[in-house]
Design a protein around this motif. Structure first.
Motif, PDB file in Angstrom:
ATOM      1  N   UNK A 160       0.851  -1.186   0.000  1.00  0.00           N
ATOM      2  CA  UNK A 160       0.000   0.000   0.000  1.00  0.00           C
ATOM      3  C   UNK A 160       0.887   1.236   0.000  1.00  0.00           C
ATOM      4  N   UNK A 161       0.647   2.117  -0.970  1.00  0.00           N
ATOM      5  CA  UNK A 161       1.367   3.387  -1.046  1.00  0.00           C
ATOM      6  C   UNK A 161       0.330   4.486  -0.830  1.00  0.00           C
ATOM      7  N   UNK A 162       0.397   5.136   0.317  1.00  0.00           N
ATOM      8  CA  UNK A 162      -0.611   6.125   0.684  1.00  0.00           C
ATOM      9  C   UNK A 162      -0.019   7.525   0.622  1.00  0.00           C
ATOM     10  N   UNK A 163      -0.385   8.251  -0.409  1.00  0.00           N
ATOM     11  CA  UNK A 163       0.057   9.631  -0.565  1.00  0.00           C
ATOM     12  C   UNK A 163      -1.118  10.581  -0.471  1.00  0.00           C
ATOM     13  N   UNK A 164      -2.111  10.196   0.319  1.00  0.00           N
ATOM     14  CA  UNK A 164      -3.311  11.027   0.429  1.00  0.00           C
ATOM     15  C   UNK A 164      -3.087  12.178   1.405  1.00  0.00           C
ATOM     16  N   UNK A 165      -3.799  13.244   1.173  1.00  0.00           N
ATOM     17  CA  UNK A 165      -3.735  14.406   2.057  1.00  0.00           C
ATOM     18  C   UNK A 165      -4.250  14.029   3.440  1.00  0.00           C
TER      19      UNK A 165
END
Length: 186
Positions: A160-165
Motif C-alpha cells: 500500500x502506497x498512501x500519498x493522500x492528504x
C-alpha cells in the motif's frame, strides 16, 4: 474455504479452455461484463441466485440476455455453472480466473483510490512509473474516495502506497501531539 476451492476449480477449467483457444483477454472481459450485468440488475441477480428456479429456466434466460454479447465459450461455461448449481460462486470464479489470466499475461492489478477522478495524464504517468518499477503490464481499478481530500492511495498486491492528504494530515497531527507531550513531560 470450500467456496474458494470450488471457485478455483471452475476458474482453472475455464482458464485452460480460454488459454488453449487463445481467448484469455476476451474471456476475461466477457466474464467481467456478465458480473457487471448481474450486479447492476437486481432482478437478474435475484433470478440467478434463486435456488428454486430450475437450471433449465436459468439457461434459457442467460441465453436470451447474453446471446451475442459473450462468446459461445463463456455462454456454455455459464450453462455448466448453472446446471451444477454453482451460480453463487460466480464472483469467486471471476476473481480466481482474473488471477490466473493476469499471471499468464504478465499483468498486475493495481487499485488506485483518489479524491477526484484521475486525469488522463496522471493515469498515464502513474502507469509508466508502475510498469518501470514492476516490470509488468498494469491494469487499473480506480475508485473515487472524496474522504482522501487529495492525493492517491495505490495498492499493488499487499503493498500500500498512501500519498493522500488525509494521511499526511493525520501524521502531522500525531507528530504535533507527540511533540506537545514531550514538552509537557520535560
Amino acid at each position: 474455504m470450500l467456496n474458494q476451492a470450488v471457485s478455483r476449480r471452475y476458474a482453472q477449467a475455464l482458464f485452460e479452455l480460454a488459454q488453449e483457444k487463445g481467448l484469455l483477454d476476451q474471456v476475461s472481459r466477457e466474464l467481467e461484463l456478465v458480473l457487471q450485468m448481474i450486479e447492476a440488475d437486481g432482478y437478474l441477480r435475484a433470478f440467478i441466485n434463486d435456488a428454486v428456479i430450475s437450471p433449465a429456466q436459468k439457461r434459457e434466460v442467460l441465453g436470451r440476455v447474453l446471446e451475442g454479447k459473450v462468446s459461445p465459450l463463456v455462454l456454455h461455461f455459464l450453462y455448466v455453472v448453472v446446471q451444477k448449481r454453482r451460480e453463487t460462486y460466480l464472483p469467486g470464479i471471476y476473481r480466481a480466473f482474473q488471477d490466473l489470466a493476469n499471471e499468464a499475461l504478465g499483468v498486475v492489478e493495481v487499485e488506485v483510490r483518489s479524491a477526484v477522478p484521475l486525469a488522463e495524464e496522471t493515469a498515464r504517468n502513474l502507469e509508466a512509473k508502475l510498469v518501470a518499477r514492476l516490470g509488468k503490464r498494469v491494469k487499473f481499478r480506480t475508485q473515487v474516495a472524496p474522504e482522501l481530500i487529495g492525493g492517491l492511495v495505490v495498492r499493488v498486491g499487499d503493498t500500500l502506497m498512501d500519498g493522500s492528504v488525509r494521511t499526511r494530515l493525520r501524521r502531522m497531527r500525531e507528530r504535533l501531539i507527540s511533540s506537545q507531550s514531550k514538552v509537557i513531560e520535560g
